[in-house]
Write a protein that holds these residues in place. Structure first.
Motif, mmCIF file in Angstrom:
data_model
loop_
_atom_site.group_PDB
_atom_site.id
_atom_site.type_symbol
_atom_site.label_atom_id
_atom_site.label_comp_id
_atom_site.label_asym_id
_atom_site.label_seq_id
_atom_site.Cartn_x
_atom_site.Cartn_y
_atom_site.Cartn_z
ATOM 1 N N ILE A 150 0.852 -1.209 0.000
ATOM 2 C CA ILE A 150 0.000 0.000 0.000
ATOM 3 C C ILE A 150 0.880 1.248 0.000
ATOM 4 C CG2 ILE A 150 -1.663 1.346 1.400
ATOM 5 C CD1 ILE A 150 -3.082 -1.034 0.271
ATOM 6 N N ARG B 126 1.209 4.148 -2.880
ATOM 7 C CA ARG B 126 0.945 5.562 -2.567
ATOM 8 C C ARG B 126 2.139 6.434 -2.940
ATOM 9 N NH1 ARG B 126 -2.235 4.695 3.084
ATOM 10 N NH2 ARG B 126 -4.317 4.581 2.197
ATOM 11 N N LEU C 266 2.072 6.996 -6.595
ATOM 12 C CA LEU C 266 1.049 7.982 -6.965
ATOM 13 C C LEU C 266 1.486 9.401 -6.598
ATOM 14 C CD1 LEU C 266 -2.142 5.995 -5.942
ATOM 15 C CD2 LEU C 266 -1.539 6.714 -8.244
ATOM 16 N N ARG C 267 2.184 9.517 -5.442
ATOM 17 C CA ARG C 267 2.666 10.849 -5.030
ATOM 18 C C ARG C 267 3.711 11.368 -6.007
ATOM 19 N NH1 ARG C 267 3.235 8.624 0.427
ATOM 20 N NH2 ARG C 267 1.174 8.798 1.352
ATOM 21 N N PHE D 43 1.355 12.236 -9.284
ATOM 22 C CA PHE D 43 0.506 13.411 -9.001
ATOM 23 C C PHE D 43 1.151 14.167 -7.846
ATOM 24 C CE2 PHE D 43 -2.618 10.203 -10.419
ATOM 25 C CZ PHE D 43 -3.188 10.875 -11.477
ATOM 26 N N LYS E 245 -4.650 14.819 -2.186
ATOM 27 C CA LYS E 245 -4.161 13.787 -1.263
ATOM 28 C C LYS E 245 -5.201 12.687 -1.077
ATOM 29 C CE LYS E 245 -0.994 16.826 1.059
ATOM 30 N NZ LYS E 245 -0.906 17.894 2.023
ATOM 31 N N LEU F 229 -6.256 11.463 -5.295
ATOM 32 C CA LEU F 229 -5.211 10.989 -6.207
ATOM 33 C C LEU F 229 -4.119 10.191 -5.494
ATOM 34 C CD1 LEU F 229 -4.846 14.106 -8.535
ATOM 35 C CD2 LEU F 229 -6.190 12.047 -8.907
ATOM 36 N N HIS F 230 -3.823 10.546 -4.249
ATOM 37 C CA HIS F 230 -2.792 9.798 -3.520
ATOM 38 C C HIS F 230 -3.388 8.609 -2.765
ATOM 39 C CE1 HIS F 230 -0.038 13.609 -3.368
ATOM 40 N NE2 HIS F 230 -0.156 13.091 -4.577
ATOM 41 N N ARG F 231 -4.713 8.468 -2.847
ATOM 42 C CA ARG F 231 -5.410 7.325 -2.225
ATOM 43 C C ARG F 231 -5.128 7.243 -0.716
ATOM 44 N NH1 ARG F 231 -6.369 7.396 -7.076
ATOM 45 N NH2 ARG F 231 -5.976 5.749 -8.592
ATOM 46 N N GLU F 232 -5.170 8.387 -0.055
ATOM 47 C CA GLU F 232 -4.952 8.353 1.390
ATOM 48 C C GLU F 232 -6.238 7.956 2.093
ATOM 49 O OE1 GLU F 232 -2.957 11.899 2.721
ATOM 50 O OE2 GLU F 232 -1.135 11.343 1.662
ATOM 51 N N GLY F 233 -6.106 7.460 3.303
ATOM 52 C CA GLY F 233 -7.275 7.020 4.073
ATOM 53 C C GLY F 233 -7.704 5.607 3.714
ATOM 54 N N LEU F 234 -8.705 5.140 4.431
ATOM 55 C CA LEU F 234 -9.184 3.758 4.258
ATOM 56 C C LEU F 234 -9.797 3.553 2.874
ATOM 57 C CD1 LEU F 234 -9.401 1.158 5.961
ATOM 58 C CD2 LEU F 234 -11.741 1.845 6.491
ATOM 59 N N GLY G 76 -9.064 5.107 0.171
ATOM 60 C CA GLY G 76 -7.983 5.059 -0.807
ATOM 61 C C GLY G 76 -7.314 3.697 -0.823
ATOM 62 N N MET G 77 -7.178 3.114 0.372
ATOM 63 C CA MET G 77 -6.556 1.787 0.484
ATOM 64 C C MET G 77 -7.400 0.759 -0.276
ATOM 65 S SD MET G 77 -5.127 0.251 4.000
ATOM 66 C CE MET G 77 -6.608 -0.515 4.607
ATOM 67 N N ILE H 137 -6.810 1.166 -3.954
ATOM 68 C CA ILE H 137 -5.524 0.584 -4.381
ATOM 69 C C ILE H 137 -5.685 -0.923 -4.566
ATOM 70 C CG2 ILE H 137 -3.192 -0.014 -3.585
ATOM 71 C CD1 ILE H 137 -2.954 2.766 -2.399
#
Lengths: 67, 179
Positions: A24, A28, A31-32, A35, B156, B159-164, B166-167, B170
């Protein structure tokens, strides 16, 4: 009382969770890198871009023009 | 500024001497509430031609990119102009084609001297199909977040798939790639 702790499934579970977390995190980071939110670098190129536009060397895209 | 830009666009056809465009890429507070029709972004395509397959794929879809964001102003740099601009940001050499989006109405902070927005480093992707998928995601993101107050947060989260959430996304993408 003398029950054995199932070491192997625990180790497999922990390794699986670690790999999951690593994967994961890797995705990420990727992706960072693709983007990216602005930082100081964009302010460095901003003036170059502004100059290109203001000097007339760079014009807004018009549909139909070759790129 | 909008007026100037419009006149710049109109004068793109052969004319005597087009009036100069006064461009300021810094973010400022919006004069009116943001709407989907607000001209919010300045989009620049920086492409030296280094990554040929991705470059071709992106350039082939520029008209579509423009159609989806007609409210905004799109600039396509020539390879020579792209080289000159990337000299100011040498660590990104080879990351192009790069789509740089300046947000005219981003929230203010001291870190970026009031320049707000984000960039899409498509040259980091070797496969043109994957690059196009990211470009589509970018177009979707810009369309869906045109009126967002803080775009950085949305970048964030989305696009960065942060948080649950986003997980989960992914994992879903990984499973799709495996199929």
């Amino acid at each position: 009382m003398n029950e054995e702790v199932p070491i192997v499934p625990i180790i497999v579970g922990v390794l699986g969770a670690l790999y999951f977390g690593y994967e994961i995190d890797r995705q990420r980071n990727k992706l960072r890198a693709i983007f990216n939110v602005f930082d100081r670098k964009e302010s460095l190129i901003a003036s170059a871009l502004e100059q290109l536009v203001e000097s007339g060397q760079l014009k807004p895209y018009v549909p139909g023009e070759s790129v | 500024m909008s007026q100037n830009k419009r006149s710049g666009r109109a004068d793109h056809a052969p004319a005597d001497s087009p009036p100069p465009i006064d461009l300021d890429l810094r973010s400022k507070a919006p004069q009116a509430p943001l709407t989907p029709q607000t001209e919010r972004f300045h989009i620049f395509l920086i492409d030296t031609g280094w990554n040929v397959p991705v470059s071709k794929a992106v350039r082939a879809h520029i008209p579509l990119l423009h159609q989806y964001s007609r409210q905004d102003t799109l600039y396509i740099l020539t390879p020579e102009q792209s080289v000159e601009v990337l000299k100011h940001m040498p660590e990104t050499i080879g990351h192009d084609p790069i789509v740089v989006v300046y947000d005219r109405y981003g929230s203010h902070s001291k870190h970026s001297r009031n320049y707000h927005g984000f960039r899409l480093n498509l040259g980091l992707i070797k496969n043109p199909e994957q690059a196009l998928a990211r470009l589509q995601e970018f177009v979707r993101f810009v369309s869906m977040n045109r009126t967002a107050d803080c775009l950085d947060t949305e970048v964030k989260r989305s696009l960065h798939r942060e948080g649950l959430q986003g997980m989960v996304k992914i994992l879903r993408e990984a499973s799709t790639e495996l199929l």
